[in-house]
Design a protein around this motif. Structure first.
Motif, PDB file in Angstrom:
ATOM      1  N   PRO A 194      -3.856   4.998   3.938  1.00 41.66           N
ATOM      2  CA  PRO A 194      -3.478   4.225   3.237  1.00 41.66           C
ATOM      3  C   PRO A 194      -1.556   3.557   3.017  1.00 41.66           C
ATOM      4  N   VAL A 195      -2.419   2.077   3.158  1.00 43.76           N
ATOM      5  CA  VAL A 195      -0.351   1.535   3.248  1.00 43.76           C
ATOM      6  C   VAL A 195      -0.596   1.526   1.904  1.00 43.76           C
ATOM      7  N   PRO A 196       0.910   2.016   1.275  1.00 42.46           N
ATOM      8  CA  PRO A 196       1.556   2.018   0.032  1.00 42.46           C
ATOM      9  C   PRO A 196       1.288   0.340  -0.501  1.00 42.46           C
ATOM     10  N   VAL A 197       1.438  -0.022  -1.406  1.00 40.37           N
ATOM     11  CA  VAL A 197       1.586  -0.940  -1.844  1.00 40.37           C
ATOM     12  C   VAL A 197       2.917  -2.259  -1.705  1.00 40.37           C
ATOM     13  N   GLN A 198       3.011  -2.767  -1.164  1.00 40.24           N
ATOM     14  CA  GLN A 198       4.637  -3.659  -1.615  1.00 40.24           C
ATOM     15  C   GLN A 198       5.143  -4.106  -3.225  1.00 40.24           C
TER      16      GLN A 198
ATOM     17  N   LEU B 291       5.996  18.920   9.741  1.00 43.24           N
ATOM     18  CA  LEU B 291       3.960  18.928  10.223  1.00 43.24           C
ATOM     19  C   LEU B 291       3.465  19.894   8.573  1.00 43.24           C
ATOM     20  N   ASP B 292       3.448  19.484   7.525  1.00 41.69           N
ATOM     21  CA  ASP B 292       2.755  19.857   6.576  1.00 41.69           C
ATOM     22  C   ASP B 292       1.691  18.384   6.160  1.00 41.69           C
ATOM     23  N   LEU B 293       0.479  19.132   6.980  1.00 44.08           N
ATOM     24  CA  LEU B 293      -0.454  18.241   7.252  1.00 44.08           C
ATOM     25  C   LEU B 293      -1.070  18.484   5.940  1.00 44.08           C
ATOM     26  N   SER B 294      -1.612  19.055   5.605  1.00 46.35           N
ATOM     27  CA  SER B 294      -1.951  19.260   3.492  1.00 46.35           C
ATOM     28  C   SER B 294      -1.193  18.294   2.991  1.00 46.35           C
ATOM     29  N   LYS B 295       0.206  17.979   3.069  1.00 43.30           N
ATOM     30  CA  LYS B 295       1.125  17.482   2.097  1.00 43.30           C
ATOM     31  C   LYS B 295       0.395  16.104   2.470  1.00 43.30           C
ATOM     32  N   VAL B 296       0.616  15.723   3.276  1.00 39.65           N
ATOM     33  CA  VAL B 296       0.371  14.431   4.231  1.00 39.65           C
ATOM     34  C   VAL B 296      -0.982  14.365   3.462  1.00 39.65           C
ATOM     35  N   SER B 297      -1.731  14.369   3.495  1.00 38.58           N
ATOM     36  CA  SER B 297      -3.670  14.381   3.484  1.00 38.58           C
ATOM     37  C   SER B 297      -3.494  13.768   1.708  1.00 38.58           C
ATOM     38  N   ASP B 298      -2.274  14.723   1.036  1.00 44.19           N
ATOM     39  CA  ASP B 298      -2.923  14.923  -0.189  1.00 44.19           C
ATOM     40  C   ASP B 298      -1.810  13.583  -0.986  1.00 44.19           C
ATOM     41  N   CYS B 299      -1.185  12.683   0.193  1.00 42.34           N
ATOM     42  CA  CYS B 299       0.029  12.106  -0.592  1.00 42.34           C
ATOM     43  C   CYS B 299      -1.012  10.653   0.319  1.00 42.34           C
ATOM     44  N   ASN B 300      -2.022  10.777   1.338  1.00 41.57           N
ATOM     45  CA  ASN B 300      -2.984   9.848   1.376  1.00 41.57           C
ATOM     46  C   ASN B 300      -3.652   9.731   0.706  1.00 41.57           C
TER      47      ASN B 300
ATOM     48  N   GLU C 235      -3.828   9.688  -2.938  1.00 46.44           N
ATOM     49  CA  GLU C 235      -2.387   9.632  -3.847  1.00 46.44           C
ATOM     50  C   GLU C 235      -2.503   8.408  -3.897  1.00 46.44           C
ATOM     51  N   ILE C 236      -2.676   7.571  -2.610  1.00 48.04           N
ATOM     52  CA  ILE C 236      -2.200   6.074  -2.735  1.00 48.04           C
ATOM     53  C   ILE C 236      -3.181   5.999  -2.376  1.00 48.04           C
ATOM     54  N   ARG C 237      -4.448   5.839  -1.688  1.00 47.60           N
ATOM     55  CA  ARG C 237      -5.395   5.538  -1.473  1.00 47.60           C
ATOM     56  C   ARG C 237      -6.481   5.529  -3.100  1.00 47.60           C
ATOM     57  N   ASN C 238      -6.242   6.362  -4.120  1.00 45.29           N
ATOM     58  CA  ASN C 238      -6.284   6.565  -5.481  1.00 45.29           C
ATOM     59  C   ASN C 238      -5.361   5.653  -6.024  1.00 45.29           C
ATOM     60  N   HIS C 239      -4.040   5.171  -6.386  1.00 45.15           N
ATOM     61  CA  HIS C 239      -3.008   5.126  -7.765  1.00 45.15           C
ATOM     62  C   HIS C 239      -3.552   3.313  -7.546  1.00 45.15           C
ATOM     63  N   PRO C 240      -3.678   3.214  -8.992  1.00 42.94           N
ATOM     64  CA  PRO C 240      -4.533   1.441  -9.296  1.00 42.94           C
ATOM     65  C   PRO C 240      -3.456   0.958  -9.378  1.00 42.94           C
ATOM     66  N   HIS C 241      -4.352  -0.232  -8.685  1.00 41.01           N
ATOM     67  CA  HIS C 241      -2.905  -1.622  -8.593  1.00 41.01           C
ATOM     68  C   HIS C 241      -3.910  -3.061  -9.247  1.00 41.01           C
ATOM     69  N   GLY C 242      -3.911  -4.113  -9.901  1.00 45.01           N
ATOM     70  CA  GLY C 242      -5.020  -4.405 -10.263  1.00 45.01           C
ATOM     71  C   GLY C 242      -5.485  -5.761  -9.370  1.00 45.01           C
TER      72      GLY C 242
END
Length: 58
Positions: A14-18, A37-46, A48-55
């Motif tokens: 996912p691309v962070p919303v500008q 190389l903490d791919l688990s954290k990379v996945s967690d961030c993805n 969160e970015i994907r699910n972060h609400p924007h109108g």
């Protein structure tokens, strides 16, 4: 017995919303995790970015 689980190829990151500070911070955390190389954290961030609400997102 439960049905078999089928896992496909992950979609694009996912691309962070500008203009969103939360997305910007998560994007920085994701890149830092990737450098470590903490791919688990990379996945967690993805997630969160994907699910972060924007109108303006579906």
């Amino acid at each position: 017995m439960a049905a078999a689980v089928h896992v496909g190829i992950p979609g694009p990151e996912p691309v962070p919303v500008q203009g969103c500070g939360v997305c910007k911070a998560l994007g920085r955390q994701r890149e830092d995790a990737r450098r470590r190389l903490d791919l688990s954290k990379v996945s967690d961030c993805n997630v969160e970015i994907r699910n972060h609400p924007h109108g303006d997102r579906a």
